[in-house]
Motif scaffolding. Structure first.
Motif, mmCIF file in Angstrom:
data_model
loop_
_atom_site.group_PDB
_atom_site.id
_atom_site.type_symbol
_atom_site.label_atom_id
_atom_site.label_comp_id
_atom_site.label_asym_id
_atom_site.label_seq_id
_atom_site.Cartn_x
_atom_site.Cartn_y
_atom_site.Cartn_z
ATOM 1 N N ALA A 3 0.833 -1.208 0.000
ATOM 2 C CA ALA A 3 0.000 0.000 0.000
ATOM 3 C C ALA A 3 0.867 1.258 0.000
ATOM 4 C CB ALA A 3 -0.934 -0.002 1.207
ATOM 5 N N GLU A 4 1.920 1.235 0.810
ATOM 6 C CA GLU A 4 2.815 2.393 0.882
ATOM 7 C C GLU A 4 3.542 2.609 -0.438
ATOM 8 O OE1 GLU A 4 2.669 -0.026 3.095
ATOM 9 O OE2 GLU A 4 2.382 0.854 5.076
ATOM 10 N N ALA A 5 4.030 1.528 -1.024
ATOM 11 C CA ALA A 5 4.746 1.636 -2.295
ATOM 12 C C ALA A 5 3.814 2.107 -3.408
ATOM 13 C CB ALA A 5 5.369 0.299 -2.666
ATOM 14 N N SER A 6 2.603 1.575 -3.438
ATOM 15 C CA SER A 6 1.628 1.977 -4.453
ATOM 16 C C SER A 6 1.283 3.450 -4.312
ATOM 17 C CB SER A 6 0.342 1.146 -4.318
ATOM 18 O OG SER A 6 0.609 -0.210 -4.452
ATOM 19 N N THR A 7 1.028 3.863 -3.079
ATOM 20 C CA THR A 7 0.668 5.261 -2.826
ATOM 21 C C THR A 7 1.805 6.190 -3.213
ATOM 22 O OG1 THR A 7 -0.798 4.589 -1.035
ATOM 23 C CG2 THR A 7 -0.096 6.886 -1.050
ATOM 24 N N SER A 8 3.023 5.798 -2.898
ATOM 25 C CA SER A 8 4.187 6.615 -3.241
ATOM 26 C C SER A 8 4.316 6.798 -4.751
ATOM 27 C CB SER A 8 5.446 5.964 -2.680
ATOM 28 O OG SER A 8 6.575 6.719 -3.004
ATOM 29 N N GLU A 9 4.151 5.715 -5.491
ATOM 30 C CA GLU A 9 4.258 5.802 -6.958
ATOM 31 C C GLU A 9 3.132 6.644 -7.556
ATOM 32 O OE1 GLU A 9 6.779 4.828 -8.963
ATOM 33 O OE2 GLU A 9 7.755 4.439 -7.045
ATOM 34 N N ILE A 10 1.929 6.473 -7.060
ATOM 35 C CA ILE A 10 0.795 7.265 -7.548
ATOM 36 C C ILE A 10 1.025 8.742 -7.237
ATOM 37 C CG2 ILE A 10 -1.680 7.724 -7.272
ATOM 38 C CD1 ILE A 10 -1.980 4.665 -6.711
ATOM 39 N N SER A 11 1.544 9.010 -6.048
ATOM 40 C CA SER A 11 1.808 10.386 -5.640
ATOM 41 C C SER A 11 2.851 11.054 -6.541
ATOM 42 C CB SER A 11 2.286 10.413 -4.186
ATOM 43 O OG SER A 11 2.499 11.724 -3.759
ATOM 44 N N VAL A 25 -5.154 10.128 -3.282
ATOM 45 C CA VAL A 25 -4.001 9.314 -3.672
ATOM 46 C C VAL A 25 -3.832 8.148 -2.693
ATOM 47 C CG1 VAL A 25 -1.471 9.312 -3.810
ATOM 48 C CG2 VAL A 25 -2.783 11.105 -4.937
ATOM 49 N N ALA A 26 -3.997 8.420 -1.396
ATOM 50 C CA ALA A 26 -3.874 7.372 -0.388
ATOM 51 C C ALA A 26 -4.936 6.290 -0.592
ATOM 52 C CB ALA A 26 -3.981 7.966 1.006
ATOM 53 N N ARG A 27 -6.154 6.687 -0.903
ATOM 54 C CA ARG A 27 -7.224 5.719 -1.179
ATOM 55 C C ARG A 27 -6.881 4.853 -2.389
ATOM 56 N NH1 ARG A 27 -10.574 10.052 -0.338
ATOM 57 N NH2 ARG A 27 -11.376 10.076 1.776
ATOM 58 N N LYS A 28 -6.379 5.481 -3.438
ATOM 59 C CA LYS A 28 -6.022 4.736 -4.650
ATOM 60 C C LYS A 28 -4.903 3.732 -4.365
ATOM 61 C CE LYS A 28 -7.581 8.127 -8.008
ATOM 62 N NZ LYS A 28 -7.214 8.996 -9.121
ATOM 63 N N GLY A 29 -3.906 4.132 -3.585
ATOM 64 C CA GLY A 29 -2.819 3.225 -3.219
ATOM 65 C C GLY A 29 -3.320 2.054 -2.390
ATOM 66 N N GLY A 30 -4.200 2.331 -1.448
ATOM 67 C CA GLY A 30 -4.784 1.276 -0.628
ATOM 68 C C GLY A 30 -5.641 0.333 -1.444
ATOM 69 N N ASN A 31 -6.394 0.870 -2.384
ATOM 70 C CA ASN A 31 -7.237 0.034 -3.249
ATOM 71 C C ASN A 31 -6.386 -0.876 -4.141
ATOM 72 O OD1 ASN A 31 -9.689 0.934 -2.274
ATOM 73 N ND2 ASN A 31 -9.871 2.561 -3.797
#
Length: 69
Positions: A3-11, A25-31
């Motif tokens: 989740a952290e890695a996904s959120t970081s990349e999306i951000s 962005v945090a929601r998208k990373g968590g999803n």
């Protein structure tokens, strides 16, 4: 971690400004992480998330037993 890695990349791509955009962005990373977890569980037939923590795993692992010898 996923989740952290996904959120970081999306951000990095979206470059959010302010609380509302960062929350999105945090929601998208968590999803993204949730979808990956569900797919892995579906393919393996086993849950990924357990009630155990790393200390519990080390207590029962061979790695810890070899360290004490």
């Amino acid at each position: 971690m996923l989740a952290e890695a996904s959120t970081s990349e999306i951000s990095k791509e979206k470059k959010p400004k302010g609380l509302i955009e960062n929350q999105e962005v945090a929601r998208k990373g968590g999803n993204a992480a949730k979808k990956a977890r569900v797919e892995i569980e579906k393919q393996t037939g086993k849950p990924i998330i357990t009630g155990k923590n790393a200390k519990s795993f080390l207590k029962n692992s061979n790695l810890r037993n070899t360290e004490n010898e």
